[in-house]
Scaffold this motif. Structure first.
Motif, PDB file in Angstrom:
ATOM      1  N   THR A   1       0.844  -1.188   0.000  1.00  0.00           N
ATOM      2  CA  THR A   1       0.000   0.000   0.000  1.00  0.00           C
ATOM      3  C   THR A   1       0.883   1.244   0.000  1.00  0.00           C
ATOM      4  OG1 THR A   1      -0.075   0.165   2.407  1.00  0.00           O
ATOM      5  CG2 THR A   1      -1.756  -1.231   1.354  1.00  0.00           C
ATOM      6  N   LYS A   2       0.236   2.388  -0.222  1.00  0.00           N
ATOM      7  CA  LYS A   2       0.966   3.660  -0.208  1.00  0.00           C
ATOM      8  C   LYS A   2       1.624   3.886   1.144  1.00  0.00           C
ATOM      9  CE  LYS A   2       0.298   8.634  -0.802  1.00  0.00           C
ATOM     10  NZ  LYS A   2      -0.645   9.693  -1.171  1.00  0.00           N
ATOM     11  N   ALA A   3       0.894   3.647   2.222  1.00  0.00           N
ATOM     12  CA  ALA A   3       1.441   3.845   3.573  1.00  0.00           C
ATOM     13  C   ALA A   3       2.644   2.934   3.815  1.00  0.00           C
ATOM     14  CB  ALA A   3       0.365   3.597   4.622  1.00  0.00           C
ATOM     15  N   GLU A   4       2.559   1.686   3.350  1.00  0.00           N
ATOM     16  CA  GLU A   4       3.694   0.764   3.519  1.00  0.00           C
ATOM     17  C   GLU A   4       4.903   1.225   2.721  1.00  0.00           C
ATOM     18  OE1 GLU A   4       1.322  -3.457   4.231  1.00  0.00           O
ATOM     19  OE2 GLU A   4       1.749  -2.792   2.197  1.00  0.00           O
TER      20      GLU A   4
ATOM     21  N   ILE B   1       5.642   4.352   1.868  1.00  0.00           N
ATOM     22  CA  ILE B   1       6.196   5.532   2.533  1.00  0.00           C
ATOM     23  C   ILE B   1       6.997   5.098   3.763  1.00  0.00           C
ATOM     24  CG2 ILE B   1       5.573   7.593   3.867  1.00  0.00           C
ATOM     25  CD1 ILE B   1       3.327   8.054   1.801  1.00  0.00           C
ATOM     26  N   ARG B   2       6.479   4.152   4.517  1.00  0.00           N
ATOM     27  CA  ARG B   2       7.202   3.618   5.678  1.00  0.00           C
ATOM     28  C   ARG B   2       8.519   2.980   5.239  1.00  0.00           C
ATOM     29  NH1 ARG B   2       4.159  -0.369   7.243  1.00  0.00           N
ATOM     30  NH2 ARG B   2       2.441   1.012   7.701  1.00  0.00           N
TER      31      ARG B   2
ATOM     32  N   LYS C   1      10.990   5.758   4.629  1.00  0.00           N
ATOM     33  CA  LYS C   1      11.464   6.305   5.904  1.00  0.00           C
ATOM     34  C   LYS C   1      12.515   5.404   6.537  1.00  0.00           C
ATOM     35  CE  LYS C   1       7.213   8.552   7.410  1.00  0.00           C
ATOM     36  NZ  LYS C   1       6.138   8.493   8.407  1.00  0.00           N
TER      37      LYS C   1
ATOM     38  N   ASP D   1       2.094   9.334  -5.931  1.00  0.00           N
ATOM     39  CA  ASP D   1       1.143   8.237  -6.088  1.00  0.00           C
ATOM     40  C   ASP D   1       0.389   8.472  -7.389  1.00  0.00           C
ATOM     41  OD1 ASP D   1      -0.792   6.303  -5.984  1.00  0.00           O
ATOM     42  OD2 ASP D   1      -1.540   6.860  -3.997  1.00  0.00           O
TER      43      ASP D   1
ATOM     44  N   LYS E   1      -3.040  15.668  -2.939  1.00  0.00           N
ATOM     45  CA  LYS E   1      -2.721  14.449  -2.199  1.00  0.00           C
ATOM     46  C   LYS E   1      -1.790  13.513  -2.974  1.00  0.00           C
ATOM     47  CE  LYS E   1      -7.142  14.310   0.223  1.00  0.00           C
ATOM     48  NZ  LYS E   1      -8.401  13.549   0.389  1.00  0.00           N
TER      49      LYS E   1
ATOM     50  N   THR F   1       3.606  13.152  -1.765  1.00  0.00           N
ATOM     51  CA  THR F   1       3.989  13.219  -0.359  1.00  0.00           C
ATOM     52  C   THR F   1       5.471  13.557  -0.318  1.00  0.00           C
ATOM     53  OG1 THR F   1       2.369  11.523   0.225  1.00  0.00           O
ATOM     54  CG2 THR F   1       4.149  11.919   1.804  1.00  0.00           C
TER      55      THR F   1
ATOM     56  N   GLU G   1       6.975  14.976   7.285  1.00  0.00           N
ATOM     57  CA  GLU G   1       6.162  14.426   6.194  1.00  0.00           C
ATOM     58  C   GLU G   1       4.991  15.364   5.947  1.00  0.00           C
ATOM     59  OE1 GLU G   1       3.316  10.535   5.360  1.00  0.00           O
ATOM     60  OE2 GLU G   1       4.902  10.392   6.860  1.00  0.00           O
TER      61      GLU G   1
END
Length: 182
Positions: free
Chosen positions: A98-101, A103-104, A107, A138, A146, A149, A181
């Protein structure tokens, strides 16, 4: 009068040496920054296998009074392509995140990169900083506000030196890395 003339000649001579030394340090700083850019690129390639994810090689620069900054752009979610007729999904692979994964992943991998390779930039003073700036785009997000990021990960050269000498544990170093972020 003679003392002022000698002092003037001495100052001119020393300022010439300092200028030559500064340009020599900038040449070494440029080389060190290019090495760090290449390391960042290789770390990104390990975590983002899609050949179109990294849009250009990371680029660094020196900002006097700040330190070194390296920036890159990363395209994520390339498995789905938006068309006027709807979304066209490529066959999903097991490693798709996913997008959150993702980005993590950026990081954590950049924190580790700063910890492992921040020492490659030797020409900085202890209060200078090393920053990695990531623009993560994205491709499936329709809202332009949005879609991108921005991540900025920053640490001081002093923290990198403390880590290298063993006076600062890796986990403590990673906690000291400032992450912004937006």
């Amino acid at each position: 009068m003679l003392h002022r003339a000698i002092l003037a000649v001495l100052l001119v001579t020393l300022s010439g040496v300092a200028g030559a030394q500064q340009s020599n340090n900038l040449a070494l700083l440029k080389r060190d920054t290019q090495i760090f850019e290449r390391i960042v690129y290789e770390v990104l390639k390990q975590h983002f296998k899609n050949p179109f994810a990294i849009t250009a090689d990371p680029r660094g620069g020196y900002l006097q009074g700040f330190g070194v900054t390296v920036s890159f752009q990363l395209n994520i979610n390339r498995a789905t392509i938006r068309t006027p007729f709807g979304d066209l999904n490529a066959p999903r692979s097991q490693g798709e995140r996913t997008k959150a994964e993702q980005i993590r992943t950026v990081k954590e991998s950049m924190k580790q990169c700063l910890a492992d390779y921040g020492q490659t930039i030797k020409q900085l003073g202890p209060h200078d900083r090393i920053a990695v700036q990531a623009h993560i785009v994205d491709r499936n997000e329709l809202d332009p506000a949005k879609a991108t990021t921005v991540l900025v990960l920053m640490c001081t050269k002093d923290d990198v030196n403390l880590l290298a000498t063993g006076k600062l544990p890796v986990e403590k170093f990673k906690e000291r890395v400032h992450v912004l972020e937006y």
